[in-house]
Design a protein around this motif. Structure first.
Motif, short mmCIF file in Angstrom:
data_model
loop_
_atom_site.label_atom_id
_atom_site.label_comp_id
_atom_site.label_asym_id
_atom_site.label_seq_id
_atom_site.Cartn_x
_atom_site.Cartn_y
_atom_site.Cartn_z
N CYS A 1 0.84 -1.21 0.00
CA CYS A 1 0.00 0.00 0.00
C CYS A 1 0.87 1.25 0.00
O CYS A 1 0.59 2.22 -0.72
CB CYS A 1 -0.92 0.00 1.21
N ALA A 2 1.93 1.26 0.80
CA ALA A 2 2.82 2.41 0.86
C ALA A 2 3.46 2.67 -0.50
O ALA A 2 3.58 3.83 -0.94
CB ALA A 2 3.89 2.19 1.92
N ALA A 3 3.87 1.60 -1.17
CA ALA A 3 4.52 1.75 -2.47
C ALA A 3 3.56 2.31 -3.52
O ALA A 3 3.99 2.97 -4.46
CB ALA A 3 5.06 0.39 -2.93
N ARG A 4 2.26 2.06 -3.33
CA ARG A 4 1.26 2.50 -4.30
C ARG A 4 0.47 3.72 -3.82
O ARG A 4 -0.51 4.12 -4.46
CB ARG A 4 0.28 1.36 -4.60
N ALA A 5 0.86 4.28 -2.67
CA ALA A 5 0.18 5.45 -2.10
C ALA A 5 -1.30 5.16 -1.85
O ALA A 5 -2.17 5.98 -2.14
CB ALA A 5 0.35 6.68 -2.98
N ILE A 6 -1.59 3.97 -1.31
CA ILE A 6 -2.96 3.56 -0.97
C ILE A 6 -3.11 3.58 0.54
O ILE A 6 -2.33 2.94 1.25
CB ILE A 6 -3.26 2.14 -1.50
N PRO A 7 -4.10 4.27 1.09
CA PRO A 7 -4.32 4.23 2.54
C PRO A 7 -4.63 2.81 3.01
O PRO A 7 -5.33 2.05 2.33
CB PRO A 7 -5.52 5.16 2.75
N PHE A 8 -4.13 2.49 4.20
CA PHE A 8 -4.28 1.14 4.75
C PHE A 8 -4.84 1.23 6.16
O PHE A 8 -4.29 1.93 7.03
CB PHE A 8 -2.92 0.43 4.77
N VAL A 9 -5.96 0.52 6.41
CA VAL A 9 -6.60 0.48 7.73
C VAL A 9 -6.52 -0.96 8.25
O VAL A 9 -6.88 -1.90 7.55
CB VAL A 9 -8.07 0.93 7.66
N HIS A 10 -6.07 -1.10 9.49
CA HIS A 10 -5.85 -2.42 10.07
C HIS A 10 -6.50 -2.49 11.44
O HIS A 10 -6.43 -1.54 12.23
CB HIS A 10 -4.34 -2.68 10.18
N ILE A 11 -7.13 -3.62 11.76
CA ILE A 11 -7.78 -3.81 13.05
C ILE A 11 -6.87 -4.60 13.98
O ILE A 11 -6.39 -5.68 13.64
CB ILE A 11 -9.12 -4.54 12.87
N SER A 12 -6.64 -4.04 15.17
CA SER A 12 -5.81 -4.72 16.17
C SER A 12 -6.60 -4.90 17.46
O SER A 12 -7.83 -4.93 17.43
CB SER A 12 -4.50 -3.95 16.39
N THR A 13 -5.92 -5.03 18.59
CA THR A 13 -6.56 -5.54 19.79
C THR A 13 -6.01 -4.94 21.07
O THR A 13 -4.86 -4.48 21.13
CB THR A 13 -6.37 -7.08 19.85
N ASP A 14 -6.83 -4.97 22.12
CA ASP A 14 -6.39 -4.57 23.46
C ASP A 14 -5.37 -5.54 24.03
O ASP A 14 -4.67 -5.21 25.01
CB ASP A 14 -7.61 -4.50 24.39
N TYR A 15 -5.23 -6.73 23.45
CA TYR A 15 -4.31 -7.73 23.97
C TYR A 15 -2.84 -7.35 23.77
O TYR A 15 -1.95 -8.07 24.23
CB TYR A 15 -4.56 -9.10 23.31
N VAL A 16 -2.57 -6.24 23.10
CA VAL A 16 -1.18 -5.78 23.01
C VAL A 16 -0.71 -5.17 24.32
O VAL A 16 0.48 -4.90 24.50
CB VAL A 16 -0.97 -4.77 21.85
N PHE A 17 -1.64 -4.93 25.27
CA PHE A 17 -1.30 -4.34 26.55
C PHE A 17 -1.27 -5.40 27.66
O PHE A 17 -1.93 -6.44 27.56
CB PHE A 17 -2.30 -3.25 26.93
N ALA A 18 -0.53 -5.09 28.73
CA ALA A 18 -0.39 -6.02 29.85
C ALA A 18 -1.65 -6.08 30.70
O ALA A 18 -1.86 -7.06 31.41
CB ALA A 18 0.81 -5.62 30.71
#
Length: 291
Positions: free
Chosen positions: A94-111
């Motif tokens: 996406c970066a190489a093509r100048a396309i916006p990218f949206v990604h879903i993550s999680t609260d589990y990245v926190f302790a």
């Protein structure tokens, strides 16, 4: 606007496809192309990047993930490819093509320590393999450059797929009393609200190249799993007595964060998106199930 969605049958991906036809996204309608495993296997990051080139979208939303939290403890390598390497490959293309990218993550990245809501700027500290794999994806996306947004969310539920609401309804068919964890606190989040937030972010990012970054999105008000269950039963008209128990009384292979409260103010400030009322989300899910 052409939106390429990774994921097709998951809770959020299902809602993205349903909402694209009815939500006003500014000047035009959304054309959503949703890719399941048969068309984009996340165990093959290069194939995911190739799919972006094939479809040439205006924006990409990654709603696919390895979500088996307990199984990830014995399958971290696979989880890390799906949740880490694949989103990184998507983001780089996406970066190489100048396309916006949206990604879903999680609260589990926190302790999950303390009781203050987690800010997007707080230092992560995942407790298990699933959280580590999702954090790897976040970092790979940020390192890719380009225009990206990560939406961390929690306790996702809907009428589709496997989730806490459907589990409670199933158990209530044969049980009149349940023990439910009461010392984990967070915001249950309707999948349809997550999809709506992603679509709003996607349109805003297409229109404004300066928008993006790390954001949090969870339902309000914060509650425990016990409180969530009690509200489900009340709204579904199920007579089930709920007894609160501590986390240690319900051991699982993966350790869960006790504090999943999330500070969602940055999302409101940049995109104008409010926290959804999860109680209304229960009503919508129950209506969908009844139909």
């Amino acid at each position: 606007m052409k939106i390429l969605v990774f994921g097709r049958s998951g809770q959020v991906a299902t809602q993205l496809q349903a909402q694209a036809e009815v939500i006003a996204l500014g000047r035009d309608r959304a054309d959503v192309i949703a890719l399941g495993r048969d068309r984009a296997d996340l165990t093959d990051p290069a194939a995911c990047a190739a799919a972006i080139a094939t479809h040439a979208p205006d924006v990409v939303i990654n709603a696919a993930a390895y979500t088996a939290v307990d199984r990830a403890e014995e399958d971290e390598a696979q989880a890390s490819v799906i949740n880490g390497a694949a989103p990184g490959a998507m983001a780089r293309d996406c970066a190489a093509r100048a396309i916006p990218f949206v990604h879903i993550s999680t609260d589990y990245v926190f302790a999950g320590d303390g009781d203050a809501p987690w800010s997007p700027d707080d230092a992560p500290g995942p407790l298990g393999a699933y959280g580590r794999s999702k954090l790897a994806g976040e970092r790979a996306i940020a390192e890719a450059g380009g225009q990206w947004a990560v939406l961390r969310t929690s306790w996702v539920f809907s009428a589709h797929g496997s989730n806490f609401l459907k589990t409670m309804l199933r158990l209530s068919e044969t049980r009149d009393a349940l023990n439910i964890v009461e010392d984990q606190i967070g915001g249950p989040t309707p999948a349809d609200a997550i999809a709506a937030a992603c679509l709003t972010m996607a349109r805003a990012m297409v229109d404004d190249g300066g928008k993006g970054g790390m954001h949090h999105f969870s339902g309000t008000p914060d509650t425990s799993w016990k409180g969530f269950a009690e509200e489900i039963f009340a709204r579904a008209g199920r007579n089930v007595a709920v007894t609160g128990i501590p986390t240690f009384a319900y051991p699982t292979p993966a350790q869960r964060p006790l504090n999943s409260r999330m500070d969602c103010s940055a999302l409101k400030a940049q995109f104008g998106i409010d926290r959804p009322d999860w109680r209304a989300g229960i009503d919508r899910a129950l209506a969908a199930l009844s139909n």
